[in-house]
Design a protein around this motif. Structure first.
Motif, PDB file in Angstrom:
ATOM      1  N   ASP A  69       0.840  -1.199   0.000  1.00 13.07           N
ATOM      2  CA  ASP A  69       0.000   0.000   0.000  1.00 13.07           C
ATOM      3  C   ASP A  69       0.874   1.246   0.000  1.00 13.07           C
ATOM      4  O   ASP A  69       2.061   1.196   0.303  1.00 13.07           O
ATOM      5  CB  ASP A  69      -0.902   0.013   1.228  1.00 13.07           C
ATOM      6  CG  ASP A  69      -1.964  -1.063   1.158  1.00 13.07           C
ATOM      7  OD1 ASP A  69      -2.341  -1.439   0.032  1.00 13.07           O
ATOM      8  OD2 ASP A  69      -2.406  -1.516   2.223  1.00 13.07           O
ATOM      9  N   ALA A  70       0.243   2.359  -0.348  1.00 11.91           N
ATOM     10  CA  ALA A  70       0.956   3.631  -0.301  1.00 11.91           C
ATOM     11  C   ALA A  70       1.341   3.924   1.149  1.00 11.91           C
ATOM     12  O   ALA A  70       0.588   3.647   2.081  1.00 11.91           O
ATOM     13  CB  ALA A  70       0.084   4.743  -0.843  1.00 11.91           C
ATOM     14  N   VAL A  71       2.513   4.483   1.324  1.00  9.77           N
ATOM     15  CA  VAL A  71       3.042   4.678   2.669  1.00  9.77           C
ATOM     16  C   VAL A  71       2.449   5.915   3.336  1.00  9.77           C
ATOM     17  O   VAL A  71       2.066   5.878   4.488  1.00  9.77           O
ATOM     18  CB  VAL A  71       4.584   4.785   2.618  1.00  9.77           C
ATOM     19  CG1 VAL A  71       5.150   4.939   4.010  1.00  9.77           C
ATOM     20  CG2 VAL A  71       5.168   3.566   1.945  1.00  9.77           C
ATOM     21  N   SER A  72       2.348   6.996   2.624  1.00 12.08           N
ATOM     22  CA  SER A  72       1.920   8.242   3.253  1.00 12.08           C
ATOM     23  C   SER A  72       0.763   8.867   2.479  1.00 12.08           C
ATOM     24  O   SER A  72       0.445   8.459   1.364  1.00 12.08           O
ATOM     25  CB  SER A  72       3.099   9.218   3.301  1.00 12.08           C
ATOM     26  OG  SER A  72       3.453   9.596   1.979  1.00 12.08           O
ATOM     27  N   GLU A  73       0.163   9.869   3.086  1.00 15.29           N
ATOM     28  CA  GLU A  73      -0.930  10.585   2.428  1.00 15.29           C
ATOM     29  C   GLU A  73      -0.422  11.330   1.187  1.00 15.29           C
ATOM     30  O   GLU A  73      -1.123  11.431   0.193  1.00 15.29           O
ATOM     31  CB  GLU A  73      -1.581  11.567   3.400  1.00 15.29           C
ATOM     32  CG  GLU A  73      -2.364  10.895   4.516  1.00 15.29           C
ATOM     33  CD  GLU A  73      -3.529  10.070   3.993  1.00 15.29           C
ATOM     34  OE1 GLU A  73      -4.193  10.499   3.032  1.00 15.29           O
ATOM     35  OE2 GLU A  73      -3.769   8.983   4.548  1.00 15.29           O
ATOM     36  N   GLY A  74       0.797  11.842   1.263  1.00  9.00           N
ATOM     37  CA  GLY A  74       1.386  12.530   0.103  1.00  9.00           C
ATOM     38  C   GLY A  74       1.560  11.593  -1.080  1.00  9.00           C
ATOM     39  O   GLY A  74       1.285  11.951  -2.228  1.00  9.00           O
ATOM     40  N   GLU A  75       2.007  10.361  -0.811  1.00  4.05           N
ATOM     41  CA  GLU A  75       2.168   9.374  -1.889  1.00  4.05           C
ATOM     42  C   GLU A  75       0.810   8.979  -2.470  1.00  4.05           C
ATOM     43  O   GLU A  75       0.667   8.818  -3.682  1.00  4.05           O
ATOM     44  CB  GLU A  75       2.902   8.145  -1.355  1.00  4.05           C
ATOM     45  CG  GLU A  75       3.302   7.170  -2.431  1.00  4.05           C
ATOM     46  CD  GLU A  75       4.103   5.994  -1.887  1.00  4.05           C
ATOM     47  OE1 GLU A  75       4.209   4.996  -2.616  1.00  4.05           O
ATOM     48  OE2 GLU A  75       4.604   6.094  -0.763  1.00  4.05           O
TER      49      GLU A  75
END
Length: 118
Positions: A69-75
């Motif tokens: 999954d994507a690691v951060s909200e920015g990603e």
């Protein structure tokens, strides 16, 4: 004096070999199954010859890939923006052809191959 006995001995032993093989195969198929493994046995043949193949493998699909999954909200936001740009450029459309098969059509070349113009 030499004498030749062509096929009598081999014809007499064929049923014995077939019965012996059937016994061995029945004993092999009665063994315990191992958890997490898959066994497949295939036999083909005629009255004069036969061949058996056993295939052992671990269960599960070897082609399954786990995508992180994507690691951060920015990603996550970057991925969503990239998807929106692709949709705006390629404008995918599903239409049925003359045979009734659903096919994808794209507004820009290269979209069918996932080519991006970032």
């Amino acid at each position: 004096m030499l004498t030749s006995r062509p096929a009598e001995a081999s014809l007499a032993s064929r049923p014995a070999v077939q019965v012996g093989t059937a016994i061995v195969l029945s004993v092999v198929t009665l063994t315990a199954a191992y958890a997490g493994n898959v066994a497949n046995q295939s036999c083909v043949g005629t009255s004069s010859s036969f061949n058996c193949v056993d295939h052992w493998a671990t269960s599960g699909d070897p082609y399954v890939r786990i995508v992180p999954d994507a690691v951060s909200e920015g990603e996550k936001a970057q991925m969503m923006e990239r998807d929106h740009r692709w949709l705006a450029r390629c404008r995918p459309l599903v239409q049925r052809d003359s045979y009734g098969v659903a096919r994808y059509y794209y507004a820009s070349p290269g979209c069918e191959f996932g080519i991006r113009s970032d």
